[in-house]
Design an enzyme around this catalytic site. Structure first.
Site, mmCIF file in Angstrom:
data_model
loop_
_atom_site.group_PDB
_atom_site.id
_atom_site.type_symbol
_atom_site.label_atom_id
_atom_site.label_comp_id
_atom_site.label_asym_id
_atom_site.label_seq_id
_atom_site.Cartn_x
_atom_site.Cartn_y
_atom_site.Cartn_z
ATOM 1 N N HIS A 25 0.847 -1.199 0.000
ATOM 2 C CA HIS A 25 0.000 0.000 0.000
ATOM 3 C C HIS A 25 0.887 1.255 0.000
ATOM 4 C CE1 HIS A 25 -4.024 -1.709 1.729
ATOM 5 N NE2 HIS A 25 -3.429 -2.580 0.936
ATOM 6 N N TYR A 145 -8.283 -7.848 10.913
ATOM 7 C CA TYR A 145 -7.673 -8.104 9.605
ATOM 8 C C TYR A 145 -6.186 -7.794 9.722
ATOM 9 C CZ TYR A 145 -7.823 -8.325 4.452
ATOM 10 O OH TYR A 145 -7.656 -8.664 3.137
ATOM 11 N N LYS A 193 -3.806 -11.562 6.022
ATOM 12 C CA LYS A 193 -3.471 -11.358 4.610
ATOM 13 C C LYS A 193 -2.105 -11.995 4.382
ATOM 14 C CE LYS A 193 -5.295 -9.661 1.923
ATOM 15 N NZ LYS A 193 -6.157 -10.201 0.869
ATOM 16 N N ASP A 222 -5.540 -15.616 3.612
ATOM 17 C CA ASP A 222 -5.860 -15.144 2.258
ATOM 18 C C ASP A 222 -4.612 -14.668 1.510
ATOM 19 O OD1 ASP A 222 -6.861 -13.988 -0.029
ATOM 20 O OD2 ASP A 222 -7.796 -12.275 0.982
ATOM 21 N N PRO A 223 -4.045 -15.526 0.631
ATOM 22 C CA PRO A 223 -2.845 -15.114 -0.118
ATOM 23 C C PRO A 223 -3.155 -14.476 -1.482
ATOM 24 C CG PRO A 223 -3.217 -17.429 -0.461
ATOM 25 C CD PRO A 223 -4.389 -16.938 0.360
ATOM 26 N N HIS A 329 -16.037 -8.755 2.062
ATOM 27 C CA HIS A 329 -14.702 -8.261 1.717
ATOM 28 C C HIS A 329 -14.573 -6.779 2.061
ATOM 29 C CE1 HIS A 329 -12.388 -6.128 -1.496
ATOM 30 N NE2 HIS A 329 -11.507 -7.053 -1.231
ATOM 31 N N SER A 330 -13.331 -6.332 2.272
ATOM 32 C CA SER A 330 -13.155 -4.880 2.439
ATOM 33 C C SER A 330 -11.891 -4.406 1.741
ATOM 34 C CB SER A 330 -13.087 -4.499 3.923
ATOM 35 O OG SER A 330 -11.775 -4.510 4.396
ATOM 36 N N ASN A 331 -11.824 -3.127 1.568
ATOM 37 C CA ASN A 331 -10.618 -2.422 1.120
ATOM 38 C C ASN A 331 -10.479 -1.193 2.011
ATOM 39 O OD1 ASN A 331 -10.852 -3.211 -2.353
ATOM 40 N ND2 ASN A 331 -9.105 -3.564 -1.018
ATOM 41 N N ARG A 413 -4.534 3.590 -7.044
ATOM 42 C CA ARG A 413 -3.912 2.549 -6.229
ATOM 43 C C ARG A 413 -2.931 1.781 -7.101
ATOM 44 N NH1 ARG A 413 -6.583 -2.360 -2.554
ATOM 45 N NH2 ARG A 413 -4.570 -3.346 -2.187
HETATM 46 O O1 GKR Z 1 -5.874 -4.174 1.019
HETATM 47 O O2 GKR Z 1 -4.121 -5.115 0.202
HETATM 48 C C1 GKR Z 1 -5.295 -5.101 0.512
HETATM 49 C C2 GKR Z 1 -6.088 -6.355 0.260
HETATM 50 O O3 GKR Z 1 -5.309 -7.341 -0.327
HETATM 51 C C3 GKR Z 1 -7.261 -6.063 -0.610
HETATM 52 O O4 GKR Z 1 -6.925 -5.362 -1.742
HETATM 53 C C4 GKR Z 1 -8.014 -7.279 -0.989
HETATM 54 O O5 GKR Z 1 -8.955 -6.943 -1.916
HETATM 55 O O6 GKR Z 1 -8.555 -7.423 1.320
HETATM 56 C C5 GKR Z 1 -8.804 -7.871 0.086
HETATM 57 C C6 GKR Z 1 -9.000 -9.346 0.001
HETATM 58 O O7 GKR Z 1 -9.611 -9.878 0.862
HETATM 59 O O8 GKR Z 1 -8.577 -9.976 -0.968
HETATM 60 MG MG MG Z 2 -9.584 -11.821 -0.247
#
Ligand code: GKR
Ligand code: MG
Length: 434
Positions: A25, A145, A193, A222-223, A329-331, A413
């Protein structure tokens, strides 16, 4: 109730250097805040993915919105379907959510649907959830998260934010960060993550979480699609205990075919850990193949690109019909999005997993909600009885966000670019990486 104006506010918010398999990020993330103004001067709000492309899309939709009736705006604007050509890869394997051109229309529509619900709620004096049939829960559970990260809380130079979490690169640091998040927010489910370090290290992080948190807390990993079938199978086997009891493995491999093959291999070996997805499954059009091939057992919805709150309710019914689980899901997001996510979950009984949220990674200095950051209670966001989404804009804070955007921060982004800039000039997203 006629709409007389659509105000579009592009903002940049500080974002800590979080790693994922997409990269890193950057110091600022783009968001867009919209205001739908009605003829009687009421305002409905929503928050959306931001950046230049999103801004252009909202501007292009503006003429269709002005003059519309807030009650019938969703039916009038509902996208006809999917903009992807047949055979196109419309997954999020190669694009981060919010940058996928194939759901660009859905993202604009989602924000307009949510803002129109907020507007109607304010006009009728009722919370958004009441307009959608009423809440099935008074408080919506969210999950911790966890991310690997560099030191730093986001922002730059004199605009840098405090960093509560420091650098997170080891299993012990992951466990400590989650402990801290849980003590502040009270979360009862945890997601890590992954796809950042060799899988062996990430498996150790999950074991460290289990040791830290005890047997009750469901864990997810979650990879974002960067493991090979062999690696994903080995992780599923190695973590069969840790990911049991309400946990899941999210997008371990790329594509619906890959997920389906992994599922076949896992079941043949007696591994029942469910596979979840927000990368291979990004909209209704992905469901027939996902269901027919048993590729996904849990769908992660997102009101920001599935089409708003009503579409999440439809999805909930479909998931129940086909015996799929539903999560969210979130961002990177602020409080307006958090409240939209909470109302979506409040009106969707089938959503039985705690929703993802990036909210703990954001700072009070960036919050645009009047009164400051939304408060969690025991890991949940209480659904207020106030009209609409239940939050108002702080216009001074909004102006600060606009000013950061005007200064050129957070216009797109670009996690891969940030990874090249800060870590490795030759870095590129590779699938599978391990
Ligand atoms: O914020 O880097 C992030 C996440 O990887 C995000 O972009 C993903 O869309 O959180 C998300 C996910 O569950 O895949
Ligand atoms: Mg995901």
């Amino acid at each position: 109730m006629r709409i007389t104006d659509l105000k579009i506010h592009p903002i940049a918010i500080a974002d800590p250097p979080l790693f994922s398999s997409y990269g890193l990020h950057a110091s600022y993330a783009p968001r867009i805040v919209i205001e739908l103004v009605s003829e009687d001067g009421l305002i409905g709000i929503a928050e959306a993915h931001g950046g230049e492309a999103a801004l252009a899309a909202f501007q292009a939709w503006r003429p269709r919105v002005i003059g519309a009736d807030a009650f019938t705006l969703p039916a009038r604007l509902l996208p006809a379907g999917d903009s992807a050509e047949p055979g196109a890869d419309r997954s999020q394997t190669w694009r981060v959510p919010g940058e996928n051109p194939f759901d660009a229309d859905w993202r604009v529509y989602s924000a307009l649907e949510i803002a129109s619900l907020d507007l109607l709620g304010r006009a009728l004096g009722r919370p958004v959830c009441d307009l959608l049939g009423g809440r099935v829960r008074d408080a919506v559970p969210f999950s911790a998260y966890a991310f690997y990260k560099l030191a730093g809380g986001g922002g730059e130079a004199e605009d840098a934010r405090d960093d509560q979490y420091g650098e997170i690169r080891t299993p012990a640091a992951v466990a400590a960060s989650v402990r801290r998040m849980i003590s502040e927010y009270g979360f009862r489910e945890v997601k890590l993550k992954a796809g950042v370090f060799p899988p062996r290290e990430e498996m150790e992080a999950i074991r460290a979480l289990r040791a830290e948190l005890g047997p009750e807390i469901p864990l997810r990993l979650d990879p974002n699609s960067v493991w090979s079938l062999t690696t994903a199978f080995d992780v599923a086997l190695g973590l069969r205990q840790e990911l049991a009891q309400g946990g899941y493995l999210e997008d371990p491999v790329a594509g619906l075919d890959g997920m389906a093959e992994l599922r076949r291999q896992m079941r043949a070996a007696g591994l029942e850990t469910p596979l979840a997805s927000n990368v291979a499954v990004t909209g209704f059009q992905d469901l027939p193949a996902a269901i027919a091939n048993d590729a996904v057992q849990i769908v992660l919805c997102d009101p920001h690109y599935w089409g708003g709150l009503r579409q999440i309710q439809h999805l909930g019914r479909l998931c129940a019909t086909f015996h799929l689980g539903l999560s969210m899901h979130s961002n990177t997001h602020l409080g307006v999005s958090l409240m939209a996510m909470a109302h979506a979950a409040a009106v969707t009984p089938q959503l039985q997993f705690a929703c993802d949220t990036h909210y703990p990674w954001q700072s009070a200095e960036d919050e645009i909600v009047a009164g400051g950051r939304i408060r969690f209670h025991e890991g949940c966001v209480p659904i207020p009885g106030r009209p609409g989404l239940g939050v108002d804009l702080d216009y001074d804070q909004l102006a600060r966000g606009r000013e950061r955007y005007r200064r050129g921060w957070g216009h797109r982004r670009d996690d891969a670019g940030e990874m090249r800039r800060r870590i490795d000039p030759a870095w590129r997203r590779q699938i599978p990486r391990w």
